[in-house]
Design an enzyme around this catalytic site. Structure first.
Site, short mmCIF file in Angstrom:
data_model
loop_
_atom_site.label_atom_id
_atom_site.label_comp_id
_atom_site.label_asym_id
_atom_site.label_seq_id
_atom_site.Cartn_x
_atom_site.Cartn_y
_atom_site.Cartn_z
N HIS A 179 12.10 23.64 25.63
CA HIS A 179 13.56 23.80 25.59
C HIS A 179 13.96 25.18 26.14
O HIS A 179 14.85 25.30 26.98
CB HIS A 179 14.07 23.62 24.16
N GLU A 180 13.28 26.22 25.66
CA GLU A 180 13.64 27.58 26.08
C GLU A 180 13.32 27.82 27.55
O GLU A 180 14.12 28.40 28.29
CB GLU A 180 12.91 28.62 25.20
N GLU A 201 22.73 23.09 27.40
CA GLU A 201 21.94 22.74 26.22
C GLU A 201 21.30 21.35 26.38
O GLU A 201 20.14 21.15 26.03
CB GLU A 201 22.84 22.74 24.98
N HIS A 253 26.01 23.52 21.37
CA HIS A 253 24.96 22.77 20.66
C HIS A 253 25.53 21.54 19.97
O HIS A 253 24.79 20.76 19.37
CB HIS A 253 24.27 23.63 19.60
N ASP A 266 30.34 28.47 18.44
CA ASP A 266 29.17 28.01 19.20
C ASP A 266 29.48 27.91 20.70
O ASP A 266 29.14 26.92 21.35
CB ASP A 266 28.70 26.66 18.63
N HIS A 323 15.85 26.37 29.85
CA HIS A 323 17.08 27.16 30.04
C HIS A 323 16.93 28.03 31.29
O HIS A 323 17.90 28.26 32.04
CB HIS A 323 17.35 28.05 28.83
N TYR A 351 27.37 29.00 30.21
CA TYR A 351 27.07 28.69 28.81
C TYR A 351 28.32 28.73 27.93
O TYR A 351 28.42 29.50 26.98
CB TYR A 351 26.02 29.69 28.31
ZN LIG Z 1 19.11 25.96 23.86
#
Ligand SMILES: [Zn+2]
Length: 356
Positions: free
Chosen positions: A176-177, A200, A278, A273, A180, A191
């Site tokens: 996941h990271e 995301e 998210h 957020d 990005h 973002y």
């Molecule tokens: Zn993320």
């Protein structure tokens, strides 16, 4: 393709979950100081990143053609030694001997799997497609309940061992990271708001696609959960997100209730957020789940999504993503890379969540 790189700071555990932990008496180690750590790390690196970005842009301006490699795709695992600093001690360079530290071993192996997935199945050479080195920091902070991508490297906390366990040990978190970073370079999705929710979403798409690919799982056998691997003993069986049923990942006194909508009509429109990056990612996540399961092949769905990612503009919204994924499916069908009918499956899945 893009010359200006938009840098984003993406945290694995969403801010509303961190807030719930701060307020929860059952999460004694998660206090406001720890929640603030993430912000401190982000601010500290910001100056360095701006400088590096300016230098990279200046170099690109001089050499607009044939961009040079930015690294050799090698992995570098650093041990933060439970400090709040990055790149403290290099404990495992590419090809270096294995250490006894499970987090170092897993960060190294997981990053290798992610790198291999992008190379072997999507023909992408590391994060920036120019062989960028993969820098991973483990043991960041004390009992730190998060992991993040900050524009040029990945950083993982150990978790407090009660609510969350070591983040670097989870393939899903590492994928996941790292994804990005791929999104940052492939389309620079901003973002914030819907483009942020798409950012995301793409990280969850690659996180789940890589996890299924590494396990040899069929889409119908996969759990479609994100963050289930980092749940500590108190929350075992829960997850942070469900791509199959957004809004059902968790419901307990510690974390509260999963706020993800599964339909565009229920989308979050507040400011928290980053405008619900998210939260609203649940809507396209559900689309990807539908497409992968209907095609019977998550890898094929991931190929369509990856193709689309390279054509999305930084401020793309859900409607743009719906149109581009359908167009990407059509192009791949025409090229014989994806089976006929995929275009209509993609359009139908977006229609079902109220987009397009
Ligand atoms: Zn993320």
């Amino acid at each position: 393709m893009t010359t200006t790189v938009a840098r984003t700071h993406c945290f694995y555990v969403p801010p509303y979950v961190e807030s719930a932990l701060v307020e929860s008496a059952e999460a004694p180690s998660m206090d406001q100081t720890q929640a603030d750590l993430t912000g401190a790390a982000r601010d500290r690196r910001a100056g360095v990143l701006d400088e590096a970005a300016a230098k990279a842009e200046a170099e690109e301006a001089v050499q607009p053609l044939a961009p040079p490699a930015t690294g050799t795709s090698r992995r570098e695992v650093y041990d933060s030694g439970n400090t709040n600093n990055q790149r403290v001690t290099l404990v495992r360079p590419e090809g270096g001997p294995e250490t006894k530290d499970a987090d170092v071993i897993n960060a190294y192996d997981n990053a290798g799997l992610v790198r291999g997935f992008f190379k072997d199945t999507l023909n992408r050479n590391s994060i920036d497609n120019r062989a960028l080195d993969l820098v991973l920091n483990v043991h960041f902070g004390t009992d730190y309940n998060n992991a993040f991508w900050d524009g040029d490297e990945m950083t993982f906390g150990d978790g407090d061992g009660v609510i969350f366990s070591g983040f670097a040990r989870s393939l899903d978190v590492v994928a996941h990271e790292l994804a990005h970073g791929v999104t940052q370079h492939a389309s620079g999705l901003v973002y914030q708001g819907e483009s942020g929710a798409l950012n995301e979403h793409f990280s969850d798409v690659f996180g789940t696609a890589i996890t299924q690919w590494a396990a040899g799982e069929r889409p119908e056998d996969a759990d479609w959960l994100i963050g289930d691997e980092i749940m500590g003993p108190e929350l075992y069986g829960e997850a942070l997100r469900s791509m199959r049923y957004p809004g059902t990942a968790y419901d307990n006194p510690i974390l509260g209730q999963d706020p993800q909508p599964a339909h565009y009509a229920d989308r979050y429109t507040g400011n928290a957020d980053n405008g619900g990056v998210h939260i609203n990612s649940g809507i396209p996540n559900r689309v990807f789940f539908r497409v992968a399961t209907e095609l019977g092949d998550t890898l094929v769905a991931a190929r369509i999504w990856y193709h689309a990612l390279n054509f999305l503009k930084p401020k793309a919204n859900f409607a743009h993503a719906a149109a581009q994924t359908a167009e990407s499916a059509r192009i791949l069908v025409k090229a014989g890379a994806v089976h006929k009918g995929a275009t209509q499956v993609v359009r139908g899945a977006w229609h079902e969540v109220g987009v397009g």
